[in-house]
Design a protein around this motif. Structure first.
Motif, PDB file in Angstrom:
ATOM      1  N   TYR A  42     -16.091 -53.436  58.475  1.00  0.00           N
ATOM      2  CA  TYR A  42     -17.404 -53.155  57.874  1.00  0.00           C
ATOM      3  C   TYR A  42     -17.613 -51.651  57.768  1.00  0.00           C
ATOM      4  CZ  TYR A  42     -18.114 -58.077  58.862  1.00  0.00           C
ATOM      5  OH  TYR A  42     -17.971 -59.446  58.901  1.00  0.00           O
ATOM      6  N   PRO A  43     -17.175 -51.049  56.626  1.00  0.00           N
ATOM      7  CA  PRO A  43     -17.396 -49.610  56.474  1.00  0.00           C
ATOM      8  C   PRO A  43     -18.893 -49.324  56.410  1.00  0.00           C
ATOM      9  CG  PRO A  43     -16.561 -50.564  54.423  1.00  0.00           C
ATOM     10  CD  PRO A  43     -16.571 -51.657  55.433  1.00  0.00           C
ATOM     11  N   ASP A  44     -19.274 -48.075  56.749  1.00  0.00           N
ATOM     12  CA  ASP A  44     -20.641 -47.618  56.459  1.00  0.00           C
ATOM     13  C   ASP A  44     -20.668 -47.308  54.968  1.00  0.00           C
ATOM     14  OD1 ASP A  44     -21.582 -47.890  58.995  1.00  0.00           O
ATOM     15  OD2 ASP A  44     -21.056 -45.846  59.587  1.00  0.00           O
ATOM     16  N   ILE A  45     -21.634 -47.871  54.284  1.00  0.00           N
ATOM     17  CA  ILE A  45     -21.700 -47.730  52.827  1.00  0.00           C
ATOM     18  C   ILE A  45     -23.061 -47.156  52.466  1.00  0.00           C
ATOM     19  CG2 ILE A  45     -21.757 -49.009  50.648  1.00  0.00           C
ATOM     20  CD1 ILE A  45     -19.939 -51.106  51.988  1.00  0.00           C
ATOM     21  N   SER A  46     -23.065 -46.122  51.624  1.00  0.00           N
ATOM     22  CA  SER A  46     -24.342 -45.686  51.059  1.00  0.00           C
ATOM     23  C   SER A  46     -24.182 -45.735  49.547  1.00  0.00           C
ATOM     24  CB  SER A  46     -24.719 -44.276  51.544  1.00  0.00           C
ATOM     25  OG  SER A  46     -23.831 -43.332  51.024  1.00  0.00           O
ATOM     26  N   PHE A  47     -25.240 -46.168  48.881  1.00  0.00           N
ATOM     27  CA  PHE A  47     -25.136 -46.288  47.428  1.00  0.00           C
ATOM     28  C   PHE A  47     -26.497 -46.068  46.790  1.00  0.00           C
ATOM     29  CE2 PHE A  47     -27.133 -50.405  46.512  1.00  0.00           C
ATOM     30  CZ  PHE A  47     -27.151 -51.011  47.761  1.00  0.00           C
ATOM     31  N   GLY A  48     -26.444 -45.724  45.521  1.00  0.00           N
ATOM     32  CA  GLY A  48     -27.635 -45.617  44.678  1.00  0.00           C
ATOM     33  C   GLY A  48     -27.331 -46.369  43.410  1.00  0.00           C
ATOM     34  N   TYR A 100     -23.625 -44.841  42.254  1.00  0.00           N
ATOM     35  CA  TYR A 100     -22.576 -44.273  43.125  1.00  0.00           C
ATOM     36  C   TYR A 100     -22.441 -45.109  44.397  1.00  0.00           C
ATOM     37  CZ  TYR A 100     -26.052 -42.574  46.416  1.00  0.00           C
ATOM     38  OH  TYR A 100     -27.065 -42.527  47.340  1.00  0.00           O
ATOM     39  N   LEU A 105     -29.798 -57.347  51.433  1.00  0.00           N
ATOM     40  CA  LEU A 105     -29.251 -56.494  50.374  1.00  0.00           C
ATOM     41  C   LEU A 105     -29.293 -57.199  49.020  1.00  0.00           C
ATOM     42  CD1 LEU A 105     -26.227 -54.910  52.272  1.00  0.00           C
ATOM     43  CD2 LEU A 105     -28.246 -53.698  51.406  1.00  0.00           C
ATOM     44  N   LEU A 114     -32.815 -57.032  47.802  1.00  0.00           N
ATOM     45  CA  LEU A 114     -33.087 -55.674  47.308  1.00  0.00           C
ATOM     46  C   LEU A 114     -32.501 -55.454  45.919  1.00  0.00           C
ATOM     47  CD1 LEU A 114     -32.474 -53.191  50.281  1.00  0.00           C
ATOM     48  CD2 LEU A 114     -34.618 -53.670  49.110  1.00  0.00           C
ATOM     49  N   PRO A 169     -33.617 -47.455  45.170  1.00  0.00           N
ATOM     50  CA  PRO A 169     -33.603 -46.593  46.358  1.00  0.00           C
ATOM     51  C   PRO A 169     -32.176 -46.222  46.717  1.00  0.00           C
ATOM     52  CG  PRO A 169     -34.142 -48.873  46.967  1.00  0.00           C
ATOM     53  CD  PRO A 169     -34.042 -48.830  45.491  1.00  0.00           C
ATOM     54  N   ASP A 170     -32.003 -45.091  47.435  1.00  0.00           N
ATOM     55  CA  ASP A 170     -30.708 -44.803  48.057  1.00  0.00           C
ATOM     56  C   ASP A 170     -30.623 -45.702  49.290  1.00  0.00           C
ATOM     57  OD1 ASP A 170     -29.914 -42.959  46.221  1.00  0.00           O
ATOM     58  OD2 ASP A 170     -30.790 -41.259  47.285  1.00  0.00           O
ATOM     59  N   ILE A 171     -29.547 -46.430  49.392  1.00  0.00           N
ATOM     60  CA  ILE A 171     -29.391 -47.397  50.484  1.00  0.00           C
ATOM     61  C   ILE A 171     -28.127 -47.081  51.247  1.00  0.00           C
ATOM     62  CG2 ILE A 171     -29.007 -49.842  51.013  1.00  0.00           C
ATOM     63  CD1 ILE A 171     -30.558 -50.497  48.411  1.00  0.00           C
ATOM     64  N   SER A 172     -28.217 -47.026  52.554  1.00  0.00           N
ATOM     65  CA  SER A 172     -26.981 -46.945  53.354  1.00  0.00           C
ATOM     66  C   SER A 172     -27.025 -48.118  54.323  1.00  0.00           C
ATOM     67  CB  SER A 172     -26.876 -45.598  54.072  1.00  0.00           C
ATOM     68  OG  SER A 172     -27.837 -45.505  55.074  1.00  0.00           O
ATOM     69  N   PHE A 173     -25.872 -48.750  54.523  1.00  0.00           N
ATOM     70  CA  PHE A 173     -25.852 -49.918  55.403  1.00  0.00           C
ATOM     71  C   PHE A 173     -24.505 -50.033  56.084  1.00  0.00           C
ATOM     72  CE2 PHE A 173     -23.202 -52.991  53.116  1.00  0.00           C
ATOM     73  CZ  PHE A 173     -23.189 -52.461  51.824  1.00  0.00           C
ATOM     74  N   GLY A 174     -24.517 -50.737  57.188  1.00  0.00           N
ATOM     75  CA  GLY A 174     -23.299 -51.100  57.909  1.00  0.00           C
ATOM     76  C   GLY A 174     -23.412 -52.581  58.191  1.00  0.00           C
ATOM     77  N   ARG A 175     -22.702 -53.084  59.157  1.00  0.00           N
ATOM     78  CA  ARG A 175     -22.666 -54.532  59.392  1.00  0.00           C
ATOM     79  C   ARG A 175     -24.058 -55.076  59.705  1.00  0.00           C
ATOM     80  NH1 ARG A 175     -21.409 -58.422  63.121  1.00  0.00           N
ATOM     81  NH2 ARG A 175     -21.471 -56.995  64.870  1.00  0.00           N
ATOM     82  N   TYR A 179     -27.218 -53.013  59.838  1.00  0.00           N
ATOM     83  CA  TYR A 179     -28.393 -52.147  59.607  1.00  0.00           C
ATOM     84  C   TYR A 179     -28.488 -51.784  58.125  1.00  0.00           C
ATOM     85  CZ  TYR A 179     -25.449 -48.067  58.891  1.00  0.00           C
ATOM     86  OH  TYR A 179     -24.518 -47.195  58.379  1.00  0.00           O
TER      87      TYR A 179
END
Lengths: 97, 97
Positions: A44-50, A53, B31, B34, B45-51, B53
């Motif tokens: 489970y990578p940390d993912i940020s997106f808009g 991107y 997600l 959203l 929105p800019d979204i960042s997530f992991g397993r 959060y």
């Protein structure tokens, strides 16, 4: 689609990549592929997106329970699968030009 | 599920929130909700997530093309819809205890 190569960082030890897409539907398609990969491979990578991107961060310091070598192989496979997905997604769009 | 309230920041002007989930399937469900909201309301929105959060960041400085007041109302509606989705998701799980 524009993408940086995988970039390895040391502090903290991780592998990163940024991918930019033409529109939100391409971003969604890639995120859905990633979700499937994460569930299949238990990574489970940390993912940020808009809207257009996605930033990926894979942390290399193995949680205690995991064998580092096994985890490194799994990460390598994950990176290869992401490459394949991006190649595939690029071809899909080339096919529709 | 644990969540901070919406937090307003000034530099840059934005609204943020962090939500923590019990497992990946809850994170995915949120997600997906959203993604649907973003497409329906044209707000990304800019979204960042992991397993387990999700961090949300809604930027308040309106792109030139948009009327600030209209955008503020749309953001308020978006925040309310996210609240509703989280309440709903919380009840789903309460229902299954």
């Amino acid at each position: 689609m524009q993408t940086s190569p995988w970039q390895r960082r040391d502090r903290p030890p991780c592998i990163e990549r940024r991918i930019e897409f033409a529109d939100y539907s391409e971003t969604r398609a890639f995120l859905d592929t990633l979700a499937q990969l994460s569930e299949e491979m238990g990574l489970y990578p940390d993912i940020s997106f808009g809207r257009t991107y996605v930033n990926l961060t894979l942390h290399l310091d193995a949680p205690q329970a995991q064998d580092p070598e096994e985890r490194e192989q799994r990460i390598d496979r994950f990176l290869a699968e992401v490459d394949r997905a991006l190649d595939g997604q690029g071809e899909d769009r080339v096919g529709t030009l």
